[in-house]
Design a protein around this motif. Structure first.
Motif, PDB file in Angstrom:
ATOM      1  N   ASP A  12       0.815  -1.164   0.098  1.00 49.08           N
ATOM      2  CA  ASP A  12       0.107   0.109   0.041  1.00 49.08           C
ATOM      3  C   ASP A  12       0.919   1.197  -0.013  1.00 49.08           C
ATOM      4  N   MET A  13       0.661   2.218  -0.886  1.00 50.24           N
ATOM      5  CA  MET A  13       1.523   3.197  -1.084  1.00 50.24           C
ATOM      6  C   MET A  13       1.498   4.147   0.225  1.00 50.24           C
ATOM      7  N   ALA A  14       0.349   4.384   0.627  1.00 50.18           N
ATOM      8  CA  ALA A  14       0.170   5.377   1.706  1.00 50.18           C
ATOM      9  C   ALA A  14       0.945   4.553   2.901  1.00 50.18           C
ATOM     10  N   TYR A  15       0.587   3.369   3.263  1.00 52.51           N
ATOM     11  CA  TYR A  15       1.468   2.968   4.276  1.00 52.51           C
ATOM     12  C   TYR A  15       2.952   3.006   4.319  1.00 52.51           C
ATOM     13  N   GLY A  16       3.482   2.823   2.944  1.00 58.85           N
ATOM     14  CA  GLY A  16       5.003   2.979   2.979  1.00 58.85           C
ATOM     15  C   GLY A  16       5.391   4.432   3.007  1.00 58.85           C
ATOM     16  N   MET A  17       4.473   5.394   2.730  1.00 60.37           N
ATOM     17  CA  MET A  17       4.682   7.003   3.016  1.00 60.37           C
ATOM     18  C   MET A  17       4.864   7.178   4.594  1.00 60.37           C
ATOM     19  N   LEU A  18       3.783   6.456   5.344  1.00 60.44           N
ATOM     20  CA  LEU A  18       3.848   6.459   6.755  1.00 60.44           C
ATOM     21  C   LEU A  18       5.073   6.079   7.309  1.00 60.44           C
ATOM     22  N   LEU A  19       5.232   4.951   6.793  1.00 62.50           N
ATOM     23  CA  LEU A  19       6.571   4.159   7.402  1.00 62.50           C
ATOM     24  C   LEU A  19       7.875   4.908   7.013  1.00 62.50           C
ATOM     25  N   VAL A  20       7.882   5.605   6.153  1.00 59.88           N
ATOM     26  CA  VAL A  20       9.231   6.386   5.660  1.00 59.88           C
ATOM     27  C   VAL A  20       9.392   7.542   6.410  1.00 59.88           C
ATOM     28  N   ALA A  21       8.084   8.163   6.495  1.00 58.37           N
ATOM     29  CA  ALA A  21       7.991   9.371   7.486  1.00 58.37           C
ATOM     30  C   ALA A  21       8.389   9.015   8.990  1.00 58.37           C
ATOM     31  N   GLY A  22       7.666   7.996   9.357  1.00 59.59           N
ATOM     32  CA  GLY A  22       8.125   7.505  10.998  1.00 59.59           C
ATOM     33  C   GLY A  22       9.388   7.329  11.232  1.00 59.59           C
ATOM     34  N   ALA A  23      10.066   6.525  10.105  1.00 58.00           N
ATOM     35  CA  ALA A  23      11.469   6.013  10.352  1.00 58.00           C
ATOM     36  C   ALA A  23      12.476   7.279  10.277  1.00 58.00           C
ATOM     37  N   ILE A  24      12.087   8.219   9.304  1.00 57.33           N
ATOM     38  CA  ILE A  24      13.106   9.251   9.217  1.00 57.33           C
ATOM     39  C   ILE A  24      12.956  10.013  10.602  1.00 57.33           C
ATOM     40  N   TYR A  25      11.812  10.378  11.090  1.00 55.98           N
ATOM     41  CA  TYR A  25      11.545  11.013  12.300  1.00 55.98           C
ATOM     42  C   TYR A  25      12.487  10.363  13.446  1.00 55.98           C
ATOM     43  N   LEU A  26      12.136   8.997  13.588  1.00 54.14           N
ATOM     44  CA  LEU A  26      12.604   8.373  14.712  1.00 54.14           C
ATOM     45  C   LEU A  26      14.421   8.085  14.504  1.00 54.14           C
ATOM     46  N   ARG A  27      14.719   7.890  13.367  1.00 53.27           N
ATOM     47  CA  ARG A  27      16.115   7.896  13.059  1.00 53.27           C
ATOM     48  C   ARG A  27      16.970   9.258  13.693  1.00 53.27           C
ATOM     49  N   ILE A  28      16.389  10.272  13.201  1.00 50.96           N
ATOM     50  CA  ILE A  28      16.979  11.368  13.700  1.00 50.96           C
ATOM     51  C   ILE A  28      17.043  11.752  15.238  1.00 50.96           C
ATOM     52  N   LYS A  29      15.891  11.049  15.863  1.00 51.88           N
ATOM     53  CA  LYS A  29      15.872  10.848  17.472  1.00 51.88           C
ATOM     54  C   LYS A  29      16.741   9.813  18.046  1.00 51.88           C
ATOM     55  N   ALA A  30      17.006   8.696  17.311  1.00 52.27           N
ATOM     56  CA  ALA A  30      17.667   7.613  17.863  1.00 52.27           C
ATOM     57  C   ALA A  30      18.965   7.703  18.139  1.00 52.27           C
ATOM     58  N   SER A  31      19.329   6.856  19.298  1.00 52.77           N
ATOM     59  CA  SER A  31      20.765   6.783  19.458  1.00 52.77           C
ATOM     60  C   SER A  31      21.857   6.111  18.428  1.00 52.77           C
ATOM     61  N   PRO A  32      22.900   6.157  18.343  1.00 52.79           N
ATOM     62  CA  PRO A  32      23.694   5.690  17.357  1.00 52.79           C
ATOM     63  C   PRO A  32      23.543   4.087  16.974  1.00 52.79           C
ATOM     64  N   PRO A  33      23.466   3.467  17.886  1.00 48.84           N
ATOM     65  CA  PRO A  33      23.269   1.824  17.766  1.00 48.84           C
ATOM     66  C   PRO A  33      22.043   1.621  17.151  1.00 48.84           C
ATOM     67  N   MET A  34      21.059   2.439  17.343  1.00 47.01           N
ATOM     68  CA  MET A  34      19.675   2.354  16.773  1.00 47.01           C
ATOM     69  C   MET A  34      19.363   2.750  15.260  1.00 47.01           C
ATOM     70  N   LYS A  35      20.322   3.608  14.744  1.00 46.17           N
ATOM     71  CA  LYS A  35      19.943   4.403  13.806  1.00 46.17           C
ATOM     72  C   LYS A  35      19.839   3.471  12.306  1.00 46.17           C
ATOM     73  N   PRO A  36      20.677   2.266  12.497  1.00 43.70           N
ATOM     74  CA  PRO A  36      20.672   1.252  11.291  1.00 43.70           C
ATOM     75  C   PRO A  36      19.365   0.628  11.325  1.00 43.70           C
ATOM     76  N   VAL A  37      18.886   0.497  12.387  1.00 49.22           N
ATOM     77  CA  VAL A  37      17.374  -0.085  12.303  1.00 49.22           C
ATOM     78  C   VAL A  37      16.412   0.645  11.669  1.00 49.22           C
ATOM     79  N   PHE A  38      16.186   1.946  12.025  1.00 54.28           N
ATOM     80  CA  PHE A  38      15.525   2.908  11.372  1.00 54.28           C
ATOM     81  C   PHE A  38      15.981   3.173   9.830  1.00 54.28           C
ATOM     82  N   SER A  39      17.290   3.115   9.601  1.00 56.44           N
ATOM     83  CA  SER A  39      17.538   3.245   8.137  1.00 56.44           C
ATOM     84  C   SER A  39      17.012   1.959   7.224  1.00 56.44           C
ATOM     85  N   LEU A  40      17.035   1.013   8.065  1.00 60.91           N
ATOM     86  CA  LEU A  40      16.324  -0.343   7.256  1.00 60.91           C
ATOM     87  C   LEU A  40      14.877  -0.199   7.113  1.00 60.91           C
TER      88      LEU A  40
END
Length: 604
Positions: A334-362
């Motif tokens: 679903d395109m919309a679900y993918g957009m929400l995933l990308v937006a949420g992951a980008i936000y969380l990656r900015i806030k995340a600690s260095p060890p967790m950044k690869p998880v949100f990059s994935l």
């Protein structure tokens, strides 16, 4: 790929051994080989590991004590971790005692509530005046009116089915009644309530002290935890040392990546340590260090959920990574679900600690895949774009696939991954054991790819029938010889025929079963779209006719429904591609596993 390792053996004089270990830890590239008997029975190590467990639990607890947005003090390298641990444990012990005291006071105040604001001093004065009060409780049905005459019983209160009463007699009078005697607390309920408030104030003060301690010393406790980890590693190294020549010579073995040997060799050449460095042999249990490009590196954490490859096989991470990404997108779809995933992951990656950044990059990659595959399935928040009459969308409909095409696409992708796995298995066998060991695998590839490719060519290209026939016979005949006769060149050909027939049965049933497993990609994608459509339909039909309110209701229903659908879709899109990777792909790629992760002995 798997990083090449070299095995090091050291012979060190016992008087300089600790100095040698400190230097090795400072260099931080050597993975120590553990002795077969292990080190679990060592008392000192057990104490350190118990302290480590305590510190891990304390850090988790202190993390919850941190107020939101609090600025934690920087680490003090001169802090005494043991004293800090003792201090915070004392605070938590005090807090636990106060909480226990509060519970007791609450129960006691509730028990004394029925007797009112009595005075213990007044009761003592009455006793001295030859008047004794005794307190009782019984079921209402058991209360006898004669007690009022015999023992001057006076009802205090009735709560539910229980009656509370007091008898007034002379001291020493024998009271024979069917009721439970009650011993009063020295303090009445009002005095107990006052103690409760004081206890609560003390609890608040202790919690504030713990919070202040956490802000001040959280990083210091963290440092102490890391220091204990270093001590554990050091102790393990000591225990994995073999003592030779009347305990005067220390023998230590370990593994070092070839790319990191320079610093280690420079130190060893400058020291008086005797050492040997050799390449691993087939029997060695070599630790595994993976080295992949930025994209494939994100998928190493997924591969480790199953097992690490052993040193002698091929690292499958870069080979399953593109397929896993594709499978995830197909399952959510679903395109919309993918957009929400990308937006949420980008936000969380900015806030995340260095060890967790690869998880949100994935997660960002997964979201992008979902957008792309959602486009091909033509789904946006459960709405089918194929049914939308918007002019600018019309030109994209030619690229969108209906459910039948998605079904066949799932099978085709499955076939590609299975064959890709078989090719990897063949290449791996050639590299490890030579061409003779891979003849059977090559034969199956000739039969499947050669004959299958010939059939595909006959349908799409204008080729003479006799050439098609020669190709069938050529690929099939050579493949059959390799599978049924030359599958093991060191064995009797008659035994090879029987083994080939059994292999043919397993291959036919196995590939068919594996291929059908990929239908789950189609099923999950369709399920996600159908669930989204259902929630949309419910939102529209249940929103009512009241202006503005109906829009709010519709939005709430859609938000709730699509929230559930996203959660279920993402969960399924993670679990099922893992299953296809670890079962179908790993099996056909000849994955063996059993590798142990490379953990260098290094300075914390």
């Amino acid at each position: 790929m798997i990083v090449k390792m070299r095995k090091y053996s050291f012979l060190v004089y016992h008087k300089v051994y600790l100095e040698f270990l400190e230097k090795i830890r400072e260099i931080g590239v050597l993975h120590i080989i553990e002795k077969a008997e292990g080190v679990s029975d060592n008392e000192e190590l057990s104490k350190q590991m118990q302290l480590k467990i305590k510190l891990n639990a304390l850090l988790r607890r202190l993390k919850n004590e941190l107020p939101k947005g609090a600025e934690i003090r920087a680490v003090d390298l001169n802090s005494d971790g043991a004293k800090l641990l003792e201090e915070i444990e004392a605070k938590y012990s005090s807090l636990e005692l106060q909480n226990q005291k509060l519970q007791l006071l609450d129960r006691e105040a509730e028990r004394m509530e029925v007797w009112g604001a009595f005075s213990q001093n007044r009761l003592n004065d009455l006793y001295k005046s030859n008047i004794e009060l005794n307190f009782y409780c019984c079921n209402i049905r058991k209360f006898d009116q004669e007690w009022e005459v015999l023992y001057n019983a006076f009802e205090i209160d009735t709560i539910g089915t229980l009656r509370y009463f007091v008898t007034v007699t002379k001291p020493g009078t024998t009271i024979d009644i069917d009721a439970d005697p009650i011993k009063l607390n020295d303090k009445n309920s009002l005095e107990l309530r006052s103690e409760i408030e004081e206890c609560k104030r003390e609890i608040v003060e202790i919690k504030q002290e713990i919070q202040n301690f956490t802000i001040e010393h959280f990083n210091n406790i963290k440092l102490f935890n890391e220091q204990i980890s270093g001590k554990i590693d050091f102790t393990k190294v000591i225990l994995n040392t073999t003592k030779e020549v009347d305990d005067r010579i220390m023998l230590l073995e370990g593994w070092c990546p070839e790319e990191n040997t320079q610093a280690l060799n420079e130190y060893l050449e400058a020291s008086e340590v005797y050492y040997e460095s050799v390449e691993p042999v087939e029997e060695d249990k070599v630790p595994i260090k993976l080295k992949n490009n930025k994209f494939a590196r994100l998928y190493e954490m997924i591969g480790e959920l199953y097992d690490l490859p052993n040193y002698n096989e091929i690292d499958l991470t870069p080979f399953f990574a593109p397929f896993f990404l594709l499978f995830f997108g197909m399952c959510v779809g679903d395109m919309a679900y993918g957009m929400l995933l990308v937006a949420g992951a980008i936000y969380l990656r900015i806030k995340a600690s260095p060890p967790m950044k690869p998880v949100f990059s994935l997660a960002i990659w997964m979201g992008v895949s979902t957008i792309v595959l959602g486009f091909f399935s033509g789904t946006f928040f459960g709405f089918s774009l194929m049914d939308v009459n918007i002019p600018w969308i019309e030109k994209f409909k030619a690229y969108m696939l209906d459910s039948n095409k998605i079904f066949y696409a799932s099978l085709i992708i499955g076939a590609v991954q299975i064959l890709f796995g078989m090719i990897i298995k063949t290449v791996g066998s050639v590299i490890r054991f030579g061409w003779a060991a891979a003849l059977s695998s090559i034969g199956w590839l000739l039969i499947i790819l050669g004959m299958g490719g010939t059939y595909a060519a006959s349908l799409t290209m204008d080729i003479e029938p006799h050439i098609i026939q020669y190709l069938y016979y050529g690929f099939g005949g050579v493949g059959a010889v390799l599978v049924f006769i030359l599958n093991n060149v060191k064995r009797n050909p008659l035994i090879n025929v029987g083994a080939g027939l059994w292999d043919a049965y397993n291959m036919a049933t196995g590939i068919l079963g594996d291929l059908l497993s990929y239908i789950r990609l189609f099923a999950l994608g369709i399920c996600s779209g159908v669930m989204g459509f259902v929630f949309n339909d419910l939102a529209i039909k249940m929103s009512g006719d009241i202006p503005v309110l109906n829009i709010l209701i519709m939005i709430l229903i859609m938000a709730f429904g699509h929230g559930i659908n996203i959660f279920m879709a993402v969960l399924g899109a993670f679990v099922h591609p893992m299953r296809l990777t670890f079962v179908e792909f790993y099996k056909n790629a000849g994955f063996e596993g059993g590798g142990k992760k490379y953990k260098p002995f290094k300075q914390v």
